[in-house]
Design a protein around this motif. Structure first.
Motif, PDB file in Angstrom:
ATOM      1  N   GLY A   1       0.811  -1.212   0.000  1.00 34.69           N
ATOM      2  CA  GLY A   1       0.000   0.000   0.000  1.00 34.69           C
ATOM      3  C   GLY A   1       0.839   1.255   0.000  1.00 34.69           C
TER       4      GLY A   1
ATOM      5  N   VAL B   1       1.998   1.947  -3.504  1.00 37.98           N
ATOM      6  CA  VAL B   1       0.922   2.449  -4.362  1.00 37.98           C
ATOM      7  C   VAL B   1       0.562   3.882  -3.985  1.00 37.98           C
ATOM      8  CG1 VAL B   1      -1.457   2.108  -5.113  1.00 37.98           C
ATOM      9  CG2 VAL B   1       0.027   0.125  -4.776  1.00 37.98           C
TER      10      VAL B   1
ATOM     11  N   SER C   1       0.514   6.963  -6.502  1.00 36.92           N
ATOM     12  CA  SER C   1      -0.731   7.712  -6.641  1.00 36.92           C
ATOM     13  C   SER C   1      -0.547   9.165  -6.232  1.00 36.92           C
ATOM     14  CB  SER C   1      -1.828   7.068  -5.782  1.00 36.92           C
ATOM     15  OG  SER C   1      -3.000   7.843  -5.800  1.00 36.92           O
TER      16      SER C   1
ATOM     17  N   PRO D   1     -13.257   5.140  -4.532  1.00 30.61           N
ATOM     18  CA  PRO D   1     -13.029   3.821  -5.154  1.00 30.61           C
ATOM     19  C   PRO D   1     -13.059   3.914  -6.670  1.00 30.61           C
ATOM     20  CG  PRO D   1     -14.544   3.608  -3.312  1.00 30.61           C
ATOM     21  CD  PRO D   1     -14.321   5.089  -3.511  1.00 30.61           C
TER      22      PRO D   1
ATOM     23  N   SER E   1      -6.774   5.719  -8.083  1.00 26.98           N
ATOM     24  CA  SER E   1      -5.556   5.181  -7.471  1.00 26.98           C
ATOM     25  C   SER E   1      -5.443   5.471  -5.989  1.00 26.98           C
ATOM     26  CB  SER E   1      -4.322   5.718  -8.199  1.00 26.98           C
ATOM     27  OG  SER E   1      -4.280   7.130  -8.130  1.00 26.98           O
TER      28      SER E   1
ATOM     29  N   VAL F   1      -6.907   2.633  -3.757  1.00 33.19           N
ATOM     30  CA  VAL F   1      -6.162   1.367  -3.701  1.00 33.19           C
ATOM     31  C   VAL F   1      -5.039   1.457  -2.680  1.00 33.19           C
ATOM     32  CG1 VAL F   1      -4.777  -0.272  -5.019  1.00 33.19           C
ATOM     33  CG2 VAL F   1      -6.729   0.863  -6.103  1.00 33.19           C
TER      34      VAL F   1
ATOM     35  N   GLY G   1      -6.340   2.737 -10.370  1.00 30.23           N
ATOM     36  CA  GLY G   1      -7.546   2.584  -9.574  1.00 30.23           C
ATOM     37  C   GLY G   1      -8.408   1.422 -10.018  1.00 30.23           C
TER      38      GLY G   1
ATOM     39  N   PRO H   1      -5.008  -2.350 -10.623  1.00 28.72           N
ATOM     40  CA  PRO H   1      -3.700  -2.166  -9.977  1.00 28.72           C
ATOM     41  C   PRO H   1      -2.798  -3.398 -10.023  1.00 28.72           C
ATOM     42  CG  PRO H   1      -5.357  -2.588  -8.311  1.00 28.72           C
ATOM     43  CD  PRO H   1      -6.089  -2.543  -9.631  1.00 28.72           C
TER      44      PRO H   1
END
Length: 528
Positions: free
Chosen positions: A333, A336, A340, A392, A395, A398, A502, A505
């Motif tokens: 996470g 990401v 993002s 949701p 990106s 996620v 998003g 991924p």
């Protein structure tokens, strides 16, 4: 591809452009811009080729390059990328190219010097992400410092010198602490093995005492925490963002902050596993404070750019929370979120720059009703505002979902408190979108069909036109032209990447999975 020194080509293509501009002293501003565009474009194209050839099923470093530099000191030119650094290289080359395009019209004085500085900065940032030798890493880390300070101090706003000096001193202090840590690590490994080396992968195989790890971890941590920046080391960031030119803010938010998160993953966790576990609870506390503090500060800002800057403090808190949750979901996470944040926050700064070029102010009270005459701007702004608050399908969701999941698994209270920011982020982002794009412009006469007007007439209260009179020096927002094709060109790829990660991924998660597992194995001692 394996025989081609692609990482060196990616890293030094911008430097070649900078050297050409330096030697061509009488180049026109148009020629300067095109040379910078070509140099950054070549670097970006090579990074795309590298990413397409990257094998996510292969553990360890790829596209490695190595030759002896100072063999008597154990210093070598070593480059390589894994699932952690390869996406960040791609992010850096993309944002450098976007920064070149975004500077095309706004930068009108010292154009050649500006682009030389920007390209030199790009080489330094890329070198940080591909270096596998601590000496080489430190050289690139320091190279980044001066160009960024110059961009803020020369091409920034009114208080640019103050912001540049503050940025320089904060970062230099962290760098010197890291240098102490590097020297200590070098000496400790030599005493243990009799081998002089600064190879990061080899140093990670050493065994270090608890006390040594505790203090050396702290030296590296402070350098990277300042760069992230974590609370309470964040105070340089809002000033730097507000005073930097638009492209400087894009690079600062999109890449420089990621250097701190990358440093934690590449050095702190694998080199000092025992100290990582000892320090992790305290760092998680600081991360949660940063998440909440950044969101609350964003709520009360009147300066559009400062609001986005404080939102960066909050979002980067998710990165450190995910990293020091020390589990697969948290680390994935965090990666990401870094990507993002690079797309979304860079785009928000570009949008702030679009308004500043037209209004010459960033005060939110000066704007209103822009969706009427700037529908393309309003569409981009709405899209990235929703991505920033974690909708949701985009990106931001996620990365923050995985980070909160990892935080909840290791520190339940941290996951719960971090989730509160979803509400705060929606509050400040939707409110600023309403203020800028939807409500009446300052000085605009009320709509006769406006329910607020009818209520004011009924109650005998004189209606206020657009929240007050327009400053005579501030252009009327109703006259602003919409986004130009060049501005749209900088925003469109960021929007596509935000949507792609998003919705799908998996390619990014596959790329980083083995590297994340290797880091966790180094910290916990468990096999992959």
């Amino acid at each position: 591809m394996e025989r081609l020194p692609i990482l060196s080509l990616i890293t030094f293509s911008p430097l070649v452009g900078a050297v050409i501009l330096f030697l061509w002293g009488n180049a026109s501003a148009r020629a300067v811009r095109w040379i910078a565009l070509v140099a950054s474009g070549v670097s970006f194209a090579l990074s795309l080729a590298m990413l397409l050839r990257f094998d996510p099923g292969r553990a360890g470093m790829q596209f490695t390059e190595s030759f002896e530099w100072l063999p008597e000191l154990g210093i070598a030119y070593r480059l390589g990328v894994d699932g952690i650094s390869a996406p960040l290289v791609g992010l850096t080359t993309l944002l450098t190219l976007i920064a070149v395009i975004a500077s095309w019209d706004p930068i009108r004085h010292r154009v050649r010097e500006y682009y030389i500085t920007l390209l030199l900065l790009a080489t330094g940032m890329l070198g940080v992400f591909v270096s596998l030798d601590l000496f080489l890493f430190y050289v690139f880390w320091e190279i980044v410092l001066i160009p960024m300070a110059l961009i803020i101090g020369i091409w920034g706003s009114a208080n640019r010198v103050y912001a540049a000096v503050k940025f320089f001193l904060y970062t230099l202090a962290g760098s010197l602490l890291m240098l102490v840590g590097i020297v200590a690590l070098y000496q400790e490994y030599f005493q243990q093995t009799g081998i002089r080396t600064l190879d990061v992968l080899e140093l990670a195989q050493g065994t270090y005492s608890s006390t040594f790890q505790f203090w050396t971890f702290l030296a590296f941590f402070l350098a990277f925490a300042i760069k992230v920046p974590m609370w309470p080391f964040h105070t340089w960031l809002p000033d730097a963002h507000v005073e930097a030119p638009t492209a400087g803010s894009v690079i600062l938010a999109g890449v420089l902050l990621k250097m701190g998160g990358y440093g934690f993953l590449r050095f702190n966790l694998p080199l000092f596993p025992e100290a990582t576990q000892r320090w992790a609870p305290a760092i998680v506390v600081l991360s949660v404070i940063a998440i909440l503090y950044g969101a609350l500060m964003a709520l009360v800002q009147r300066d559009f750019k400062k609001l986005v800057a404080y939102s960066s403090v909050s979002h980067m808190g998710f990165v450190t929370l995910g990293i020091f949750a020390l589990n697969q979901q948290g680390l994935s996470g965090a990666m990401v979120v870094m990507l993002s944040h690079g797309f979304v926050t860079s785009a928000l700064f570009l949008l702030v720059g679009v308004l500043y070029e037209r209004a010459h102010t960033r005060e939110l009270a000066a704007f209103g009703g822009l969706a009427r005459n700037m529908p393309i701007f309003a569409a981009f702004f709405g899209f990235f505002a929703l991505a920033s608050l974690g909708l949701p399908g985009l990106s931001g969701f996620v990365g923050e979902f995985l980070t909160l999941l990892g935080g909840f698994r290791s520190y339940r209270w941290a996951g719960v408190l971090g989730t509160v920011v979803v509400i705060l982020a929606a509050w400040y982002m939707l409110r600023v979108y309403q203020r800028v794009a939807l409500v009446r412009a300052p000085g605009e006469p009320p709509d006769p069909d406006d329910p607020e007007l009818r209520m004011a007439i009924t109650q005998g209260v004189p209606p206020v036109a657009g929240g007050g009179d327009t400053d005579q020096h501030t252009p009327d927002p109703r006259t602003f032209p919409d986004v130009t094709w060049r501005e749209a060109l900088t925003l469109a790829p960021l929007a596509l990447l935000t949507l792609w990660i998003g919705v799908y991924p998996l390619p990014v998660l596959d790329m980083i999975e083995l590297s994340v597992r290797a880091i966790l194995a180094a910290v916990t001692g468990e096999s992959m």
